[in-house]
Design a protein around this motif. Sequence first.
Motif, short mmCIF file in Angstrom:
data_model
loop_
_atom_site.label_atom_id
_atom_site.label_comp_id
_atom_site.label_asym_id
_atom_site.label_seq_id
_atom_site.Cartn_x
_atom_site.Cartn_y
_atom_site.Cartn_z
N PHE A 17 0.83 -1.29 0.02
CA PHE A 17 -0.16 -0.09 0.06
C PHE A 17 0.89 1.26 0.18
CE2 PHE A 17 -2.49 3.15 2.83
CZ PHE A 17 -3.20 3.70 1.70
N ASP A 18 0.68 2.11 -0.89
CA ASP A 18 1.44 3.30 -1.05
C ASP A 18 0.59 4.53 -1.25
OD1 ASP A 18 3.53 4.93 -1.12
OD2 ASP A 18 3.88 4.81 -3.06
N GLY A 19 -0.80 4.47 -0.44
CA GLY A 19 -1.88 5.66 -0.83
C GLY A 19 -2.80 5.29 -1.66
N PHE A 20 -4.06 5.80 -1.56
CA PHE A 20 -5.22 5.56 -2.42
C PHE A 20 -5.17 5.90 -3.67
CE2 PHE A 20 -6.86 4.80 1.97
CZ PHE A 20 -7.22 3.70 2.00
N HIS A 21 -4.12 7.04 -4.19
CA HIS A 21 -3.91 7.48 -5.31
C HIS A 21 -2.90 6.60 -6.25
CE1 HIS A 21 -0.61 8.63 -3.00
NE2 HIS A 21 0.06 9.37 -4.00
N ARG A 22 -2.40 5.37 -5.76
CA ARG A 22 -1.51 4.69 -6.21
C ARG A 22 -2.24 3.14 -6.31
NH1 ARG A 22 3.17 6.98 -7.61
NH2 ARG A 22 4.03 8.90 -6.38
N PRO A 23 -1.82 2.39 -7.22
CA PRO A 23 -2.28 0.92 -7.30
C PRO A 23 -1.90 0.27 -6.04
CG PRO A 23 -1.16 1.40 -9.47
CD PRO A 23 -0.91 2.65 -8.52
N LEU A 24 -2.80 -0.71 -5.76
CA LEU A 24 -2.63 -1.68 -4.52
C LEU A 24 -2.12 -2.79 -4.88
CD1 LEU A 24 -3.00 -2.06 -1.37
CD2 LEU A 24 -5.33 -2.78 -1.82
N GLY A 162 -6.72 20.48 -6.93
CA GLY A 162 -5.91 19.29 -6.88
C GLY A 162 -5.35 18.85 -8.34
N PRO A 163 -4.80 17.74 -8.38
CA PRO A 163 -4.18 17.58 -9.51
C PRO A 163 -4.86 16.85 -10.53
CG PRO A 163 -3.55 15.87 -7.71
CD PRO A 163 -4.31 16.68 -7.20
N GLN A 164 -6.37 16.48 -10.27
CA GLN A 164 -7.25 15.98 -10.99
C GLN A 164 -8.61 16.30 -10.93
OE1 GLN A 164 -6.40 12.21 -9.09
NE2 GLN A 164 -5.14 11.34 -10.76
N ALA A 165 -9.58 16.03 -11.87
CA ALA A 165 -10.96 16.40 -11.99
C ALA A 165 -11.57 15.45 -10.87
CB ALA A 165 -11.54 16.46 -13.23
N LEU A 166 -12.85 15.95 -10.67
CA LEU A 166 -13.57 15.44 -9.56
C LEU A 166 -13.74 13.83 -10.10
CD1 LEU A 166 -15.61 15.03 -7.20
CD2 LEU A 166 -17.42 15.86 -8.77
N ASP A 167 -14.05 13.50 -11.28
CA ASP A 167 -14.28 12.20 -11.54
C ASP A 167 -13.15 11.21 -11.17
OD1 ASP A 167 -16.72 12.31 -12.19
OD2 ASP A 167 -16.42 12.50 -14.50
N GLU A 168 -11.90 11.80 -11.17
CA GLU A 168 -10.50 11.00 -10.97
C GLU A 168 -10.14 10.97 -9.40
OE1 GLU A 168 -9.49 8.92 -13.10
OE2 GLU A 168 -11.38 9.75 -14.42
N VAL A 169 -10.87 11.58 -8.60
CA VAL A 169 -10.46 11.73 -7.20
C VAL A 169 -10.41 10.29 -6.51
CG1 VAL A 169 -11.19 12.54 -5.04
CG2 VAL A 169 -11.27 14.00 -6.64
N ASP A 170 -9.39 10.02 -5.80
CA ASP A 170 -9.22 8.81 -5.38
C ASP A 170 -10.29 8.29 -4.17
OD1 ASP A 170 -8.29 9.40 -2.86
OD2 ASP A 170 -6.21 9.65 -3.53
N ALA A 171 -10.29 7.15 -3.78
CA ALA A 171 -11.25 6.60 -2.73
C ALA A 171 -11.07 7.61 -1.51
CB ALA A 171 -11.03 5.22 -2.46
#
Length: 272
Positions: A17-24, A162-171
């Motif tokens: 685990f390296d954060g919810f913005h990265r693959p698990l 933030g770095p991304q639009a709403l649809d791409e916000v992580d969990a």
Amino acid sequence: MGRLALDLSGTPCLLDFDGFHRPLGVFAGNIALSLSPWTYRRHMEALRATTHAAGTDLRLDTRGLAAAVLAGADLPDDLARRLEPVALWWAAGGDDALPSLPEEGEWLDLGAAGRARLRPWSERQRFSALSAALSGDGDDTWFDPVTYLDGMVRASLHVLDGPQALDEVDARGTAVLLHATVALNLAGDQEDPLLDGGPAAREWAARTLRLCQALGWTPTRVWATPAAEIDRLLRMLDVLQPPPRPARAPRLSDHPDATVIHIEDDPPRAAP
């Protein structure tokens, strides 16, 4: 962050685990898989497919939601069942406590997704979301709660920095955003006595609406004003607009068809 060791009903599992913005990374038994970040858009799509009405309540099909998270991994059924807690944890953005609603004007921390400023949605925006969430007619009308929730979020999200639009916000960012948006737009506990009815509630409602009409305020502003100031405002309104006197209870003689007979005592006669 780092590697987390789990035991899933006898199956050793290791999470990278390296954060919810990265693959698990998930290593279970002799199978290794990678779960891509679970985004706001994917979460809403999965909720729409797994949320069902049960009388007046809503039920979430957690097994269906976990299957959506694990879709494409081509796992044996038994292993997929054992990995359901991991999938739900990933979709929920973890199990850490969610932050409280920030004060007006403050930023909401979304973690790696950046930060956001929220504002309450308007009655027009709420009506638009409700219209979009309703389909059918009459007894066949269907309400889509996920469309309604999505409309609330998009109307209340004033700024997303933030770095991304709403649809791409992580969990994690999605969980924080949903929690704060609902808290912002739902009536708070302070209104419960007003909604319960009773003499005190009727008096409070009358005072509140009188001040709203006279001053152009919202109920929230009235309730946030110091009580002594409210008393002064009501006294000034009484000077300009005296409250009507209570109506006299009707008498039998007030009826239009009544015949009134006045009986008077004879005047005293002089003694002979």
